[in-house]
Motif scaffolding. Structure first.
Motif, PDB file in Angstrom:
ATOM      1  N   GLY A 123       0.815  -1.210   0.000  1.00 25.33           N
ATOM      2  CA  GLY A 123       0.000   0.000   0.000  1.00 25.33           C
ATOM      3  C   GLY A 123       0.845   1.255   0.000  1.00 25.33           C
ATOM      4  O   GLY A 123       0.473   2.274  -0.578  1.00 25.33           O
ATOM      5  N   TRP A 124       1.992   1.177   0.648  1.00 25.06           N
ATOM      6  CA  TRP A 124       2.889   2.336   0.744  1.00 25.06           C
ATOM      7  C   TRP A 124       3.906   2.314  -0.389  1.00 25.06           C
ATOM      8  O   TRP A 124       4.700   3.235  -0.533  1.00 25.06           O
ATOM      9  N   GLU A 125       3.902   1.229  -1.172  1.00 22.28           N
ATOM     10  CA  GLU A 125       4.871   1.042  -2.258  1.00 22.28           C
ATOM     11  C   GLU A 125       6.305   1.170  -1.763  1.00 22.28           C
ATOM     12  O   GLU A 125       7.140   1.845  -2.377  1.00 22.28           O
ATOM     13  N   MET A 126       6.600   0.516  -0.662  1.00 21.77           N
ATOM     14  CA  MET A 126       7.951   0.548  -0.089  1.00 21.77           C
ATOM     15  C   MET A 126       8.843  -0.451  -0.830  1.00 21.77           C
ATOM     16  O   MET A 126       8.557  -1.648  -0.832  1.00 21.77           O
ATOM     17  N   GLY A 127       9.862   0.052  -1.472  1.00 22.83           N
ATOM     18  CA  GLY A 127      10.770  -0.800  -2.232  1.00 22.83           C
ATOM     19  C   GLY A 127      11.769  -1.528  -1.347  1.00 22.83           C
ATOM     20  O   GLY A 127      11.654  -1.502  -0.122  1.00 22.83           O
ATOM     21  N   THR A 128      12.748  -2.182  -1.966  1.00 23.94           N
ATOM     22  CA  THR A 128      13.768  -2.860  -1.158  1.00 23.94           C
ATOM     23  C   THR A 128      14.731  -1.838  -0.573  1.00 23.94           C
ATOM     24  O   THR A 128      14.808  -0.704  -1.043  1.00 23.94           O
ATOM     25  N   GLU A 129      15.448  -2.269   0.450  1.00 21.60           N
ATOM     26  CA  GLU A 129      16.469  -1.458   1.116  1.00 21.60           C
ATOM     27  C   GLU A 129      15.963  -0.119   1.662  1.00 21.60           C
ATOM     28  O   GLU A 129      16.657   0.894   1.552  1.00 21.60           O
ATOM     29  N   PRO A 130      14.767  -0.093   2.260  1.00 24.91           N
ATOM     30  CA  PRO A 130      14.345   1.167   2.885  1.00 24.91           C
ATOM     31  C   PRO A 130      15.213   1.476   4.103  1.00 24.91           C
ATOM     32  O   PRO A 130      15.761   0.566   4.727  1.00 24.91           O
ATOM     33  N   VAL A 131      15.345   2.763   4.406  1.00 25.10           N
ATOM     34  CA  VAL A 131      15.976   3.165   5.668  1.00 25.10           C
ATOM     35  C   VAL A 131      14.857   3.775   6.488  1.00 25.10           C
ATOM     36  O   VAL A 131      14.318   4.827   6.144  1.00 25.10           O
ATOM     37  N   TYR A 132      14.475   3.062   7.532  1.00 27.69           N
ATOM     38  CA  TYR A 132      13.226   3.364   8.230  1.00 27.69           C
ATOM     39  C   TYR A 132      13.490   3.986   9.596  1.00 27.69           C
ATOM     40  O   TYR A 132      14.143   3.384  10.446  1.00 27.69           O
ATOM     41  N   LEU A 133      12.966   5.177   9.798  1.00 28.32           N
ATOM     42  CA  LEU A 133      13.131   5.870  11.086  1.00 28.32           C
ATOM     43  C   LEU A 133      11.981   5.495  12.011  1.00 28.32           C
ATOM     44  O   LEU A 133      10.805   5.642  11.653  1.00 28.32           O
TER      45      LEU A 133
END
Lengths: 584, 584
Positions: free
Chosen positions: B223-233
């Motif tokens: 739903g958020w279209e989060m790809g690979t290798e996100p850097v998530y805070l």
């Protein structure tokens, strides 16, 4: 906590049919399908599927009946991926490249109740049906079970051609738009049946569950990072593992399906440019079609098109050429039994800095397991232990997870062969690199076992390809009196080159360990290939058997060769009607 | 086909634990967690979780036991999302904003066996444990069931503070790195337990299954279209619906978790810039923290940061301001019972061309159901039929699908109230627009029923907000002798404005239908709010009851008011220890 009960609100069987229901509500007025002059919206697609499903019910289709279809990538083919299971039935999409005999085998084995045929394939369908009748008449024990035929006329320009009374658009028209789809109460229920044979002679019916299809669909959207509103070109046949799940995936993403009848350069370029295509899947052979377009067929691509490819690792020069045209390639590996791609070569940001050659090498690897696989492993043939992650130790690639097929239909023997110790054995041979990425080295049946050593035929091929005069090569096993088997190479040379067998063998000796060097090199004009461009190694193996190297080679060679050549000829004839399906 | 059996290879229970196993293999050397000076890779995180899980087992933790934790977004909190279920147990992350009394209630109700406490929260934990002892002593019938306490010392700079003998890093250190995680044989088994109360006085324990957590995780990445290798805070507390599933999602995507102890402007900006953060979740109140950063706290953002927000629709001016800083906002709607976000306002390309005001309005809608929900509907209160898609007809938002909670723990009554006719009733009131997007109009308990008409308090608030001197407003029901209820507005005026009650009422009369016009306007300095910035309407309702409009208002008003004011005071005191949890 573990005793809290399931109810209709919190436990709903997983099925890709929900993606269409959802699309009809959330993306109602967005374009779902474009095919020439025909356009539908998602609410129209949903209504057409309801109508068709209700018509199938009125044709006496009941739960778990098989509905077969022989058609290219037209809207009807897309709609049936939803409408058939909405009627509670199981979709069987048949490879349009098969001959009448194989189609008849599939219709019989699947016990198809309805057979939908695109008007262009009526001749072959008629022959298949005649063969089916003949078969039923021969085997008097079995009841004659002929499917009801429905012709799918061209929706853009109807031809009026019929075979019997039923026509697809008529069924849609007559159907009930308010039909309530058959409720899926068990996600383990079958949704589709796909016949594959790879290189064996009996077609095997691979059964997918609603659960498996659902999970695979999500995994492939995720693995390919496909965002919302994709414009998807149907360059991959939907009869290949249900188009690698994308009939369902495009509904999930609220995208637009661009249907095409033929994967010609012109049809592809015209549609890519007219509709701003964002995504397409295909075998690497399609790259050649795109690259070899004539000037009047070619149109420059202005926005980047994502290609998901599989079937064979795309060679580096081909990758570079196709990417220069504006395509961006992601490489996947899969098989019908795994609902299409099971591994995707997930790109890593740090690789962007590498030289182009290294990039292509990394991209040609098969990659990591898709998210919905529970596990992927490469197991040593002898002790079934995981091989070390050294990029060298070969073993069989094994998969487990809910996106693996339910099993082969009416084939307990084949099921017992592939399902062992909680794993699905792919029959493919590979290595794991230290970064966790898998690379396929061979089909297990293509591994050459020479003096107890496993030789990857692909490794020998790669070495031979490095010879400047070699255009194409395929390596298979041939019998050897001492080593059991030894490699035999079939080579296509560049034009006018004067290379001899000894030159290739010398080249191999300086590039490979001794036991891997082919004992025989045969120059050929052409290699036998499947429709998706894979070399049919079983044909080559049959020929290689005639090159048997025996202890008394010199004395008896002539006679042996004669006998073996006959055997090979018989084998070849026998193979002609073997399904020329690629693994994907 | 339907009788093909499930086996270990093709039917593996869905659990987010596979995401960590997969990450440890596919992303072994990638950074999994950064917290100040501490860094781990995915193989290290996997090993630490194995060690911790084995230590929990050695503390006598068995299948389905509850392990509670009171900690901010530190690495330990992340690890426990895997380690606790890997021990077969159920994770209960407690809101760190609660008081000792509520923590004691949760520890008792959940029957927690182990209680892990971050060193900064030891004082309140001690108080909670004392209350728990006192409670057990009072109710002599029940066996005293005290959890084993484990202190989580700061991993960057250990303090040495202890409460008893056990410390988190010690457990990790002593654990078995080769521990084989407890096999999940049933995907319906519980994985976490999250207490929520919304606006009622008894905390309810929401139980998630492995299946639900798994599916929600996939849906939110999609739903958020989060790809690979996100850097998530980690700006959203992990104790809120398990961080909206992102502890599992970041493992699925092979991303990097940036852990922070406090969501101060300085900590957020420093980490965003140092680590090139790509994604973060938060309530809109965090926008204010980011916007109000002092010059020494602020650092310019060079790459776009995706924010997923929920809890309250972000007002247009706030959206514009935050996006100007380099953030890109996606709006979601959810609730603890739906494993976090259930609707996401999927952006449509065609909206990009609209003026900024329209864009903000579209973005403030709650959107469409996530992929793993089987269905979303808005149902008319009276006949439970779907409301028309007209953007006007209000009804209760209902959800169904496998990402809905298993149910409330030990609370059959509450389960019966929310699970009805195969739907989960959210208690939220909304409309469906013609494009299929939902918009929330109110909490069902906030709807004002006046003379049989439903009045959305939010609609009245929006009208009042349009008055130039109004800074903030909240509208609730107050008793009315004729209409049953009528709207009552609490208004904060801009400084030095001389607006009177009659002015606001006159403004409403020219902007709203008569029955929606508040019968009472009360000017206040401040509105009571939860930690996530939501107005606590139950407090206002208690006050509004003192404004009752009776037939004999004038005569008896004074006395009635006096009595009601006392009631309200009592009610307020009573409410103080009500969990001030937002719905998300």
């Amino acid at each position: 906590m573990d005793r809290l009960p399931k109810c209709g609100a919190n436990y709903v069987p997983l099925t890709p049919l929900t993606f269409l229901t959802r699309a009809s509500k959330c993306y109602a007025n967005r374009t779902s399908i474009i095919y020439g002059g025909v356009r539908f919206t998602w609410s129209q697609t949903y209504e057409r599927c309801c109508r068709l499903a209700s018509s199938l019910r009125s044709l006496k289709i009941v739960k778990n009946d098989v509905v077969s279809v022989l058609a290219p990538n037209i809207p009807a083919m897309y709609e049936m991926h939803f409408a058939v299971p909405m009627a509670g039935a199981v979709l069987n999409a048949i490879n349009t490249r098969l001959d009448a005999k194989n189609i008849a085998v599939i219709l019989k084995h699947s016990e198809a109740k309805v057979f939908l045929v695109d008007y262009e394939y009526l001749e072959i369908a008629k022959k298949a049906l005649e063969l089916l009748v003949a078969d039923f008449e021969r085997s008097k024990t079995s009841e004659m079970l002929m499917p009801l035929v429905v012709v799918i006329d061209d929706i853009n320009s109807p031809t009026g051609i019929r075979l019997g009374e039923l026509e697809y658009e008529q069924l849609v028209f007559q159907g009930n738009p308010n039909y309530i789809p058959e409720e899926i109460t068990n996600e383990w229920d079958p949704i589709t049946l796909n016949y594959t044979s790879g290189t064996t002679s009996h077609p095997k019916g691979v059964v997918y569950s609603h659960r498996g299809a659902y999970l695979s669909t999500l995994s492939l959207i995720l693995g390919w990072e496909m965002g919302t509103e994709p414009v998807y070109l149907w360059s991959l046949p939907m009869f290949h593992c249900n188009g690698w799940t994308f009939p369902w995936g495009i509904a999930a993403r609220g995208g637009t399906n661009i249907c095409i009848r033929n994967t010609t350069a012109q049809e592809m370029y015209t549609n890519i440019v007219s509709h701003n295509v964002t995504h397409m899947c295909c075998a690497p052979i399609v790259f050649n079609i795109l690259l070899e377009a004539k000037p009047h067929e070619y149109r420059p691509i202005t926005t980047r098109v994502q290609i998901l490819t599989g079937g064979a690792p795309p060679p580096a020069p081909l990758l570079e050429k196709i990417e220069r045209l504006g395509f961006h390639v992601v490489h996947a590996y899969g098989l019908t039994e795994a609902t299409g791609p099971a591994l995707v070569c997930e790109w890593q940001q740090k690789w962007n800095k590498l030289p182009s050659e290294n990039k292509s090498k990394l991209k040609a690897r098969q990659g990591v397991g898709i998210l919905t696989l529970a596990d992927v492993d490469v197991k040593n043939f002898k002790n079934m232990q995981s091989v070390p992650r050294d990029g060298k130790s070969i073993g069989e690639i094994c998969l487990r997870g809910s996106s693996i097929m339910k099993g082969y239909f009416k084939n307990d023997k084949a099921n017992a062969e592939v399902f062992k110790n909680g794993w699905f054995f792919t029959g493919d041979v590979g290595v794991i690199h230290s970064d966790g990425y898998l690379e396929i080295k061979d089909r297990s049946k293509d591994v050459i076992i020479s003096g107890g050593e496993n030789i990857s035929s692909i490794e020998v091929e790669n070495a031979i390809m490095r010879h400047p005069n070699v255009v194409e090569v395929s390596v298979v096993a041939m019998p050897h009196f001492r080593w059991g088997e030894s490699p035999c190479a079939f080579v296509i040379l560049s034009k006018n080159s004067e290379v001899k067998e000894v030159d290739i063998i010398a080249h191999c000796k300086s590039n490979l360990p001794g036991f891997m060097v082919p004992k025989k090199v045969k120059f050929v004009e052409e290699l036998p290939k499947t429709g998706t461009g894979k070399v049919q190694k079983h044909h080559l193996r049959a020929i290689a058997k005639t090159f048997v190297i025996s202890e008394k080679s010199n004395q008896t060679n002539k006679k042996t060769s004669q006998v073996n050549r006959e055997k090979a000829r018989y084998y070849d004839q026998n193979q002609e009607h073997i399904l020329a399906l690629s693994r994907l």
